[in-house]
Design a protein around this motif. Structure first.
Motif, PDB file in Angstrom:
ATOM      1  N   ALA A  40     -46.724 -21.990  12.508  1.00 20.77           N
ATOM      2  CA  ALA A  40     -45.970 -23.238  12.395  1.00 20.77           C
ATOM      3  C   ALA A  40     -46.327 -24.182  13.536  1.00 20.77           C
ATOM      4  CB  ALA A  40     -44.469 -22.942  12.393  1.00 20.77           C
ATOM      5  N   ALA A  41     -46.445 -23.642  14.742  1.00 25.14           N
ATOM      6  CA  ALA A  41     -46.826 -24.475  15.887  1.00 25.14           C
ATOM      7  C   ALA A  41     -48.234 -25.038  15.694  1.00 25.14           C
ATOM      8  CB  ALA A  41     -46.736 -23.664  17.172  1.00 25.14           C
ATOM      9  N   LEU A  42     -49.143 -24.232  15.157  1.00 25.54           N
ATOM     10  CA  LEU A  42     -50.492 -24.710  14.863  1.00 25.54           C
ATOM     11  C   LEU A  42     -50.437 -25.895  13.904  1.00 25.54           C
ATOM     12  CD1 LEU A  42     -53.588 -24.575  14.743  1.00 25.54           C
ATOM     13  CD2 LEU A  42     -53.360 -22.653  13.136  1.00 25.54           C
ATOM     14  N   ALA A  43     -49.643 -25.768  12.858  1.00 23.69           N
ATOM     15  CA  ALA A  43     -49.511 -26.866  11.898  1.00 23.69           C
ATOM     16  C   ALA A  43     -48.949 -28.119  12.556  1.00 23.69           C
ATOM     17  CB  ALA A  43     -48.609 -26.429  10.740  1.00 23.69           C
ATOM     18  N   LEU A  44     -47.941 -27.949  13.388  1.00 27.23           N
ATOM     19  CA  LEU A  44     -47.278 -29.097  13.989  1.00 27.23           C
ATOM     20  C   LEU A  44     -48.149 -29.771  15.048  1.00 27.23           C
ATOM     21  CD1 LEU A  44     -43.716 -27.578  14.121  1.00 27.23           C
ATOM     22  CD2 LEU A  44     -44.444 -29.531  12.740  1.00 27.23           C
ATOM     23  N   GLU A  45     -48.907 -28.986  15.795  1.00 22.74           N
ATOM     24  CA  GLU A  45     -49.842 -29.604  16.738  1.00 22.74           C
ATOM     25  C   GLU A  45     -50.898 -30.414  15.988  1.00 22.74           C
ATOM     26  OE1 GLU A  45     -49.568 -29.789  19.924  1.00 22.74           O
ATOM     27  OE2 GLU A  45     -47.928 -28.349  20.206  1.00 22.74           O
ATOM     28  N   GLN A  46     -51.333 -29.903  14.858  1.00 22.53           N
ATOM     29  CA  GLN A  46     -52.335 -30.625  14.080  1.00 22.53           C
ATOM     30  C   GLN A  46     -51.782 -31.917  13.480  1.00 22.53           C
ATOM     31  OE1 GLN A  46     -55.579 -30.298  13.730  1.00 22.53           O
ATOM     32  NE2 GLN A  46     -55.654 -28.517  15.089  1.00 22.53           N
ATOM     33  N   THR A  47     -50.474 -31.980  13.252  1.00 23.04           N
ATOM     34  CA  THR A  47     -49.908 -33.236  12.755  1.00 23.04           C
ATOM     35  C   THR A  47     -50.021 -34.346  13.797  1.00 23.04           C
ATOM     36  OG1 THR A  47     -47.626 -32.755  13.495  1.00 23.04           O
ATOM     37  CG2 THR A  47     -48.260 -31.994  11.285  1.00 23.04           C
ATOM     38  N   TRP A  48     -50.226 -33.971  15.055  1.00 28.01           N
ATOM     39  CA  TRP A  48     -50.492 -34.949  16.111  1.00 28.01           C
ATOM     40  C   TRP A  48     -51.992 -35.174  16.293  1.00 28.01           C
ATOM     41  CZ3 TRP A  48     -47.018 -37.332  19.753  1.00 28.01           C
ATOM     42  CH2 TRP A  48     -45.668 -37.086  19.478  1.00 28.01           C
ATOM     43  N   VAL A  49     -52.771 -34.099  16.205  1.00 29.53           N
ATOM     44  CA  VAL A  49     -54.209 -34.195  16.463  1.00 29.53           C
ATOM     45  C   VAL A  49     -54.917 -35.024  15.394  1.00 29.53           C
ATOM     46  CG1 VAL A  49     -56.366 -32.888  16.635  1.00 29.53           C
ATOM     47  CG2 VAL A  49     -54.281 -32.008  17.721  1.00 29.53           C
ATOM     48  N   ILE A  50     -54.622 -34.761  14.130  1.00 34.13           N
ATOM     49  CA  ILE A  50     -55.382 -35.373  13.035  1.00 34.13           C
ATOM     50  C   ILE A  50     -55.285 -36.902  13.047  1.00 34.13           C
ATOM     51  CG2 ILE A  50     -55.571 -35.579  10.517  1.00 34.13           C
ATOM     52  CD1 ILE A  50     -56.806 -33.034  11.625  1.00 34.13           C
ATOM     53  N   PRO A  51     -54.092 -37.494  13.078  1.00 36.84           N
ATOM     54  CA  PRO A  51     -54.048 -38.961  13.097  1.00 36.84           C
ATOM     55  C   PRO A  51     -54.622 -39.568  14.367  1.00 36.84           C
ATOM     56  CG  PRO A  51     -51.834 -38.044  13.336  1.00 36.84           C
ATOM     57  CD  PRO A  51     -52.735 -36.916  12.978  1.00 36.84           C
ATOM     58  N   ALA A  52     -54.474 -38.865  15.499  1.00 38.41           N
ATOM     59  CA  ALA A  52     -55.049 -39.377  16.747  1.00 38.41           C
ATOM     60  C   ALA A  52     -56.574 -39.414  16.655  1.00 38.41           C
ATOM     61  CB  ALA A  52     -54.602 -38.511  17.921  1.00 38.41           C
ATOM     62  N   ASP A  53     -57.175 -38.337  16.165  1.00 38.47           N
ATOM     63  CA  ASP A  53     -58.626 -38.305  16.025  1.00 38.47           C
ATOM     64  C   ASP A  53     -59.099 -39.339  15.003  1.00 38.47           C
ATOM     65  OD1 ASP A  53     -58.817 -36.333  17.913  1.00 38.47           O
ATOM     66  OD2 ASP A  53     -59.354 -34.727  16.521  1.00 38.47           O
ATOM     67  N   ARG A  54     -58.342 -39.496  13.922  1.00 37.54           N
ATOM     68  CA  ARG A  54     -58.744 -40.487  12.915  1.00 37.54           C
ATOM     69  C   ARG A  54     -58.818 -41.881  13.528  1.00 37.54           C
ATOM     70  NH1 ARG A  54     -55.702 -43.850  10.307  1.00 37.54           N
ATOM     71  NH2 ARG A  54     -53.774 -42.656  10.647  1.00 37.54           N
TER      72      ARG A  54
END
Length: 227
Positions: A40-54
């Motif tokens: 769950a933490a992996l998923a939630l960290e990625q919800t921050w990483v993906i839009p930032a990288d985009r």
């Protein structure tokens, strides 16, 4: 006949390949011993990483459109890929029972996108293409392992695994764009191999920090799961 850009991408990727022991979490996911709270933490960290990288890739595409159009095409494709990945992330987060409202992002996980943003502002586009492409090789391997484990060890559906499937699949188009951009950078004298390798080493270090942070934090009780 040699191809300078292809050879450089290959050697840089090999040089920057991470230490097999630098990622403590993926092996635990692979054998099914990582708890659901960690996923769950992996998923939630990625919800921050993906839009930032985009947004960083979009900025790089805009910044390089006139002077380095080959790199701009590469970054545009990356940004589009991040948008597609973000759409697939929701199902994974839901399968983990992740609760975004009560989650606080971990600094060790968000150092990677912060550095990608730094590169977007400061680095020569061709150098970033080379550094990112080398880093993506390790990330793709991690995603392939996770996608298999989520199905075999955790019983997740194909929909819930689609985020990792997306990054695990080879992208011949992206490889072609990277090769073209690196070659254009070499031909125009816009690529500094030493700087690109420095950027790549830092990206790999922040990637390792992401996984070690998730693997080492006592995640239970931090709000990753719904009651």
């Amino acid at each position: 006949m040699t191809h300078p850009a292809r050879d450089l991408l290959k050697t840089t990727t090999a040089t920057l390949a991470p230490d097999p022991h630098s990622n403590p979490l993926v092996p635990r996911i692979a054998d099914g011993t990582a708890p659901l709270t960690t996923l769950a933490a992996l998923a939630l960290e990625q919800t921050w990483v993906i839009p930032a990288d985009r947004r960083a890739f979009e900025f790089l595409a805009e910044r390089s459109a006139v002077t380095d159009p080959e790199a701009a095409a590469f970054f545009t494709t990356l940004a589009q890929g991040e948008a597609l990945a973000g759409e697939r992330l929701t199902a994974f987060a839901r399968a983990c029972g992740a609760d975004e409202a009560s989650y606080e992002p971990l600094p060790g996980c968000q150092a990677y996108p912060a550095y990608v943003a730094w590169l977007a502002l400061n680095a020569a586009p061709a150098d970033v293409v080379l550094a990112l492409t080398a880093n993506f090789s390790a990330w793709g391997g991690y995603c392939a392992t996770i996608a298999t484990a989520l199905r075999d060890r955790y019983g997740f559906t194909d929909e819930a695994c689609a985020f990792f499937d997306f990054f695990a699949e080879p992208s011949p188009d992206l490889d072609r764009l990277a090769t073209t951009a690196v070659q254009a950078g070499l031909d125009a004298g816009r690529l500094d191999e030493n700087l690109a390798q420095r950027y790549g080493r830092l990206l790999q270090a922040y990637e390792a920090m992401f996984w070690s942070t998730l693997g080492g934090m006592p995640l239970q009780g931090r709000g990753e799961l719904r009651d």
